[in-house]
Write an enzyme that holds these catalytic residues in place. Structure first.
Site, PDB file in Angstrom:
ATOM      1  N   ARG A 105     -81.616  -0.860 -40.918  1.00  0.00           N
ATOM      2  CA  ARG A 105     -80.614   0.152 -40.572  1.00  0.00           C
ATOM      3  C   ARG A 105     -79.949   0.549 -41.879  1.00  0.00           C
ATOM      4  NH1 ARG A 105     -77.755   1.786 -35.861  1.00  0.00           N
ATOM      5  NH2 ARG A 105     -75.593   2.373 -36.236  1.00  0.00           N
ATOM      6  N   HIS A 132     -83.222   8.532 -35.952  1.00  0.00           N
ATOM      7  CA  HIS A 132     -82.834   7.355 -35.171  1.00  0.00           C
ATOM      8  C   HIS A 132     -83.826   7.199 -34.006  1.00  0.00           C
ATOM      9  CE1 HIS A 132     -80.640   4.098 -33.687  1.00  0.00           C
ATOM     10  NE2 HIS A 132     -79.494   4.658 -33.334  1.00  0.00           N
ATOM     11  N   GLN A 135     -83.210   4.853 -30.764  1.00  0.00           N
ATOM     12  CA  GLN A 135     -82.301   5.387 -29.752  1.00  0.00           C
ATOM     13  C   GLN A 135     -83.029   6.333 -28.818  1.00  0.00           C
ATOM     14  OE1 GLN A 135     -78.815   4.697 -29.258  1.00  0.00           O
ATOM     15  NE2 GLN A 135     -79.414   5.688 -27.345  1.00  0.00           N
ATOM     16  N   ASP A 220     -73.346  13.790 -29.842  1.00  0.00           N
ATOM     17  CA  ASP A 220     -73.018  12.668 -30.734  1.00  0.00           C
ATOM     18  C   ASP A 220     -71.672  12.988 -31.369  1.00  0.00           C
ATOM     19  OD1 ASP A 220     -73.201  10.345 -32.228  1.00  0.00           O
ATOM     20  OD2 ASP A 220     -74.783  11.068 -33.564  1.00  0.00           O
ATOM     21  N   CYS A 260     -75.347   8.493 -27.565  1.00  0.00           N
ATOM     22  CA  CYS A 260     -75.851   7.279 -28.222  1.00  0.00           C
ATOM     23  C   CYS A 260     -74.757   6.250 -28.479  1.00  0.00           C
ATOM     24  CB  CYS A 260     -76.571   7.642 -29.513  1.00  0.00           C
ATOM     25  SG  CYS A 260     -75.546   8.511 -30.728  1.00  0.00           S
ATOM     26  N   ARG A 288     -81.593   0.071 -24.788  1.00  0.00           N
ATOM     27  CA  ARG A 288     -81.989  -0.232 -26.160  1.00  0.00           C
ATOM     28  C   ARG A 288     -82.715  -1.575 -26.202  1.00  0.00           C
ATOM     29  NH1 ARG A 288     -79.206   1.854 -30.566  1.00  0.00           N
ATOM     30  NH2 ARG A 288     -80.734   0.651 -31.775  1.00  0.00           N
TER      31      ARG A 288
END
Length: 306
Positions: A105, A132, A135, A220, A260, A288
């Protein structure tokens, strides 16, 4: 099977991605029925390299390895020689001698690509500044669980053309649905990523027009990690782009809302939107775990038919 990496959704074929979604649903249902009794990763280790902070990513990957009988190592820049300037390639080669799979990450997607090129074990992008993809596995899994096949449906992204937006564009290509992107001028996604999607993606400026007849709406935060100094400007530029219950009312009656997380209530979403039954963000967050289990299993073992 040759070493496979998962840096974007384009690293897997549409057929492989479809398999992953169905496999994740199977794994989730098995866990609910039997508990964590399936343990294919005994004595296997996942290295988790975090340059950006996380809640969902760390907990989901660490829990996934624990449920599968393996072990996860948390590594921050303070805990590795990366934080002291060791070349990325050297760290990749060293860890590949000791662990079975690596999750990163980070900020730089180019750095992630450099790491993967030097690694002889699978590397997973758990978020970079550009993408990402993990996700999106959870997002498409949630959409599929609740509404069946997503092929030919319409999703709407409202907000910044950021790493999540880029991954939604790739998802439209790979899962064969239409994506409408609604953002203020100056906040568009990268042109090359947009162009590669062809007619699967449409760019709009009016949120009401964007959500009309949509199957799914997602957004987001307006200022992502590293953009905090732009917060005031972004709040002004994104005025009018908030997702609210009233905006969802203009989509299909069975529309779903995804985020997310973490969410900034009162900014990109209304204060009470996450309490609306059309918002399925907690299921999305929980998925997830299951989507990443399916991904790790695929990268280490290939397709599994049980």
């Amino acid at each position: 099977m040759a070493t496979r990496h998962f840096l974007t959704l384009l690293d897997l074929s549409p057929d492989e991605l479809h398999y992953l979604i169905q496999r994740a649903i199977t794994i989730k249902n098995r866990l609910r029925a039997q508990g964590p009794v399936y343990a294919p990763f005994t004595n296997r280790t996942l290295a988790m390299i975090f340059e950006k902070s996380s809640t969902r990513t760390r907990v989901s990957f660490e829990t996934a390895m624990a449920h599968f009988g393996g072990h996860a190592l948390f590594l921050s820049p303070r805990d590795t020689q990366l934080g002291r300037g060791e070349p990325i390639e050297d760290t990749a080669r060293v860890l590949a001698e000791m662990v079975d799979i690596v999750m990163i990450r980070t900020f730089s997607h180019a750095g992630l690509e450099t790491y993967a090129a030097a690694s002889s074990v699978p590397v997973i992008n758990a978020l970079s500044d550009d993408y990402h993809p993990c996700q999106l596995l959870a997002d498409v899994m949630t959409w599929t669980e609740l509404r069946g096949s997503v092929r030919g449906r319409t999703a709407v992204w409202i907000g910044d053309g950021n790493n999540m937006c880029h991954s939604w564009i790739n998802a439209a290509r790979q899962f064969d649905f239409q994506l409408r992107i609604c953002c203020p001028e100056g906040y568009e996604p990268r042109q090359d990523i947009l162009a590669a999607a062809g007619d699967r993606v449409t760019l709009l400026r009016d949120p009401a027009a964007a959500v009309a007849g949509a199957d799914l709406v997602t957004t987001d935060v307006w200022a992502s990690m590293g953009q905090e100094e732009e917060q005031a400007k972004r709040e002004a530029d994104f005025a009018g782009f908030q997702v609210s219950e009233a905006l969802l009312d203009q989509a299909k009656p069975d529309v779903l809302f995804l985020h997310c997380l973490p969410a900034h209530r009162g900014e990109e979403i209304s204060e009470t939107l996450l309490d609306d039954p059309r918002a399925v963000v907690w299921q999305e967050a929980g998925n997830r775990l299951h989507a990443q289990k399916a991904l790790i299993e695929f990268l280490l073992l290939g397709r599994v038919d049980h």
